[in-house]
Design a protein around this motif. Structure first.
Motif, PDB file in Angstrom:
ATOM      1  N   TYR A   1       0.843  -1.212   0.000  1.00 47.28           N
ATOM      2  CA  TYR A   1       0.000   0.000   0.000  1.00 47.28           C
ATOM      3  C   TYR A   1       0.876   1.258   0.000  1.00 47.28           C
ATOM      4  CZ  TYR A   1      -2.777   3.763   2.046  1.00 47.28           C
ATOM      5  OH  TYR A   1      -3.359   4.976   2.309  1.00 47.28           O
ATOM      6  N   LYS A   2       1.866   1.309   0.901  1.00 50.00           N
ATOM      7  CA  LYS A   2       2.727   2.491   1.015  1.00 50.00           C
ATOM      8  C   LYS A   2       3.550   2.712  -0.253  1.00 50.00           C
ATOM      9  CE  LYS A   2       3.113   2.573   6.040  1.00 50.00           C
ATOM     10  NZ  LYS A   2       3.965   2.313   7.202  1.00 50.00           N
TER      11      LYS A   2
ATOM     12  N   LYS B   1      -0.590   5.695  -5.259  1.00 48.78           N
ATOM     13  CA  LYS B   1      -1.400   6.206  -6.374  1.00 48.78           C
ATOM     14  C   LYS B   1      -2.484   5.220  -6.796  1.00 48.78           C
ATOM     15  CE  LYS B   1       1.780   9.467  -8.432  1.00 48.78           C
ATOM     16  NZ  LYS B   1       2.592   9.833  -9.584  1.00 48.78           N
ATOM     17  N   LYS B   2      -2.212   3.947  -6.594  1.00 47.50           N
ATOM     18  CA  LYS B   2      -3.195   2.923  -6.967  1.00 47.50           C
ATOM     19  C   LYS B   2      -4.437   2.995  -6.074  1.00 47.50           C
ATOM     20  CE  LYS B   2      -3.704  -1.986  -7.600  1.00 47.50           C
ATOM     21  NZ  LYS B   2      -3.196  -3.313  -7.547  1.00 47.50           N
ATOM     22  N   PHE B   3      -4.291   3.584  -4.903  1.00 41.90           N
ATOM     23  CA  PHE B   3      -5.375   3.617  -3.923  1.00 41.90           C
ATOM     24  C   PHE B   3      -5.980   5.014  -3.764  1.00 41.90           C
ATOM     25  CE2 PHE B   3      -2.486   0.150  -2.864  1.00 41.90           C
ATOM     26  CZ  PHE B   3      -3.361  -0.916  -2.946  1.00 41.90           C
ATOM     27  N   VAL B   4      -6.001   5.747  -4.857  1.00 40.47           N
ATOM     28  CA  VAL B   4      -6.632   7.065  -4.862  1.00 40.47           C
ATOM     29  C   VAL B   4      -8.044   6.908  -5.420  1.00 40.47           C
ATOM     30  CG1 VAL B   4      -6.603   9.359  -5.916  1.00 40.47           C
ATOM     31  CG2 VAL B   4      -4.472   8.332  -5.101  1.00 40.47           C
TER      32      VAL B   4
ATOM     33  N   GLU C   1      -9.289   1.725   5.205  1.00 43.37           N
ATOM     34  CA  GLU C   1     -10.514   1.772   4.404  1.00 43.37           C
ATOM     35  C   GLU C   1     -10.530   0.733   3.283  1.00 43.37           C
ATOM     36  OE1 GLU C   1     -11.499   6.546   4.637  1.00 43.37           O
ATOM     37  OE2 GLU C   1     -10.096   5.850   3.100  1.00 43.37           O
ATOM     38  N   LEU C   2      -9.410   0.081   3.042  1.00 47.40           N
ATOM     39  CA  LEU C   2      -9.316  -0.871   1.930  1.00 47.40           C
ATOM     40  C   LEU C   2     -10.054  -2.163   2.237  1.00 47.40           C
ATOM     41  CD1 LEU C   2      -5.539  -0.531   0.988  1.00 47.40           C
ATOM     42  CD2 LEU C   2      -7.476   0.736   0.075  1.00 47.40           C
ATOM     43  N   ASN C   3     -10.517  -2.816   1.186  1.00 50.31           N
ATOM     44  CA  ASN C   3     -11.094  -4.150   1.310  1.00 50.31           C
ATOM     45  C   ASN C   3      -9.926  -5.129   1.355  1.00 50.31           C
ATOM     46  OD1 ASN C   3     -12.161  -6.712   0.830  1.00 50.31           O
ATOM     47  ND2 ASN C   3     -13.842  -5.907  -0.403  1.00 50.31           N
ATOM     48  N   LYS C   4      -9.564  -5.552   2.558  1.00 43.38           N
ATOM     49  CA  LYS C   4      -8.353  -6.366   2.745  1.00 43.38           C
ATOM     50  C   LYS C   4      -8.464  -7.728   2.045  1.00 43.38           C
ATOM     51  CE  LYS C   4      -6.357  -3.479   5.736  1.00 43.38           C
ATOM     52  NZ  LYS C   4      -7.419  -2.637   6.188  1.00 43.38           N
ATOM     53  N   ALA C   5      -9.659  -8.300   2.037  1.00 42.24           N
ATOM     54  CA  ALA C   5      -9.824  -9.623   1.398  1.00 42.24           C
ATOM     55  C   ALA C   5      -9.536  -9.527  -0.097  1.00 42.24           C
ATOM     56  CB  ALA C   5     -11.236 -10.145   1.643  1.00 42.24           C
ATOM     57  N   THR C   6     -10.042  -8.479  -0.739  1.00 45.11           N
ATOM     58  CA  THR C   6      -9.806  -8.295  -2.177  1.00 45.11           C
ATOM     59  C   THR C   6      -8.334  -8.038  -2.447  1.00 45.11           C
ATOM     60  OG1 THR C   6     -12.020  -7.373  -2.420  1.00 45.11           O
ATOM     61  CG2 THR C   6     -10.472  -6.916  -4.193  1.00 45.11           C
ATOM     62  N   LEU C   7      -7.723  -7.169  -1.634  1.00 45.24           N
ATOM     63  CA  LEU C   7      -6.300  -6.867  -1.809  1.00 45.24           C
ATOM     64  C   LEU C   7      -5.447  -8.116  -1.601  1.00 45.24           C
ATOM     65  CD1 LEU C   7      -4.076  -4.791  -2.314  1.00 45.24           C
ATOM     66  CD2 LEU C   7      -4.108  -4.265   0.139  1.00 45.24           C
ATOM     67  N   LYS C   8      -5.773  -8.905  -0.593  1.00 45.27           N
ATOM     68  CA  LYS C   8      -5.018 -10.137  -0.312  1.00 45.27           C
ATOM     69  C   LYS C   8      -5.100 -11.084  -1.503  1.00 45.27           C
ATOM     70  CE  LYS C   8      -4.513 -13.860   3.104  1.00 45.27           C
ATOM     71  NZ  LYS C   8      -3.063 -13.885   3.129  1.00 45.27           N
ATOM     72  N   THR C   9      -6.304 -11.273  -2.044  1.00 49.24           N
ATOM     73  CA  THR C   9      -6.483 -12.156  -3.202  1.00 49.24           C
ATOM     74  C   THR C   9      -5.661 -11.666  -4.393  1.00 49.24           C
ATOM     75  OG1 THR C   9      -8.711 -12.714  -2.465  1.00 49.24           O
ATOM     76  CG2 THR C   9      -8.206 -13.143  -4.777  1.00 49.24           C
ATOM     77  N   GLU C  10      -5.726 -10.357  -4.643  1.00 48.20           N
ATOM     78  CA  GLU C  10      -4.989  -9.763  -5.767  1.00 48.20           C
ATOM     79  C   GLU C  10      -3.479  -9.969  -5.611  1.00 48.20           C
ATOM     80  OE1 GLU C  10      -3.975  -5.264  -7.152  1.00 48.20           O
ATOM     81  OE2 GLU C  10      -6.052  -5.614  -6.546  1.00 48.20           O
TER      82      GLU C  10
END
Length: 196
Positions: A36-37, A41-44, A158-167
């Motif tokens: 994330y850090k 820009k991907k999380f804007v 605020e991120l959907n951690k499950a989606t990010l983890k899968t990705e």
């Protein structure tokens, strides 16, 4: 050939299982935070706008007179709205859009997600303003800007951690798979036989 096919299938299943397990163990909360850090820009969340619209349909094959008459009607509706008529009520009464029953409410959209010429027509509107008529293959539209949210950097919480983890697991799996295949290719001895 059958034996070789069975061996290859077993090896693929074995490596797939290994790499999926390894990817799952690699993608921890700490790994996701670092990602994330590094990729802020991907999380804007892009700027978003809330619109209401009115559509007066015109058959694309209609004569120019029909198009001109419809444009006059939509201009008249825009003028009524600018003079204080309730846009939502005008939409319920006149719009031929699927959102007409909701007062033309189109909800929130990210800037750039609408058709280019619609996006251009509403880009300079202030909240509460009515657009000039916009022509599409469906007919003539006018829009009212109900709200605007500026671009916003999403927080990690605020991120959907499950989606990010899968990705990220899929990304790690692909990298492990490619690295393994490259190792096989690099260690293989390939001989080209030339026919005379």
């Amino acid at each position: 050939e059958i034996r070789r096919g069975v061996v290859v299938d077993r090896m693929i299943k074995k490596k797939t299982g290994e790499f999926k397990k390894l990817a799952d163990h690699t993608v921890t909360d700490e790994y996701m935070l670092k990602y994330y850090k590094k990729h802020l820009k991907k999380f804007v969340q892009p700027e978003s706008i809330h619109l209401r619209g009115i559509l007066l349909k015109v058959d694309p094959t209609a004569r120019q007179k029909v198009w001109n008459d419809t444009r006059k009607k939509i201009l008249s509706l825009a003028e009524e709205a600018r003079k204080g008529a309730d846009f939502a009520e005008l939409a319920k009464k006149y719009s031929q859009d699927p959102n007409a029953a909701n007062g033309g409410d189109m909800g929130w959209s990210h800037r750039g997600s609408l058709l280019k010429h619609i996006d251009g027509a509403i880009s300079k509107l202030k909240v509460g303003e009515i657009s000039a008529p916009v022509s599409t293959i469906y007919g003539y539209h006018i829009f009212k800007l109900e709200g605007r949210r500026p671009e916003k950097q999403k927080k990690f919480s605020e991120l959907n951690k499950a989606t990010l983890k899968t990705e990220l697991e899929e990304k790690e799996f692909r990298e492990l798979w490619e690295k393994w295949l490259k190792g096989l290719r690099d260690s293989a001895e390939i001989v080209y036989l030339r026919k005379f």
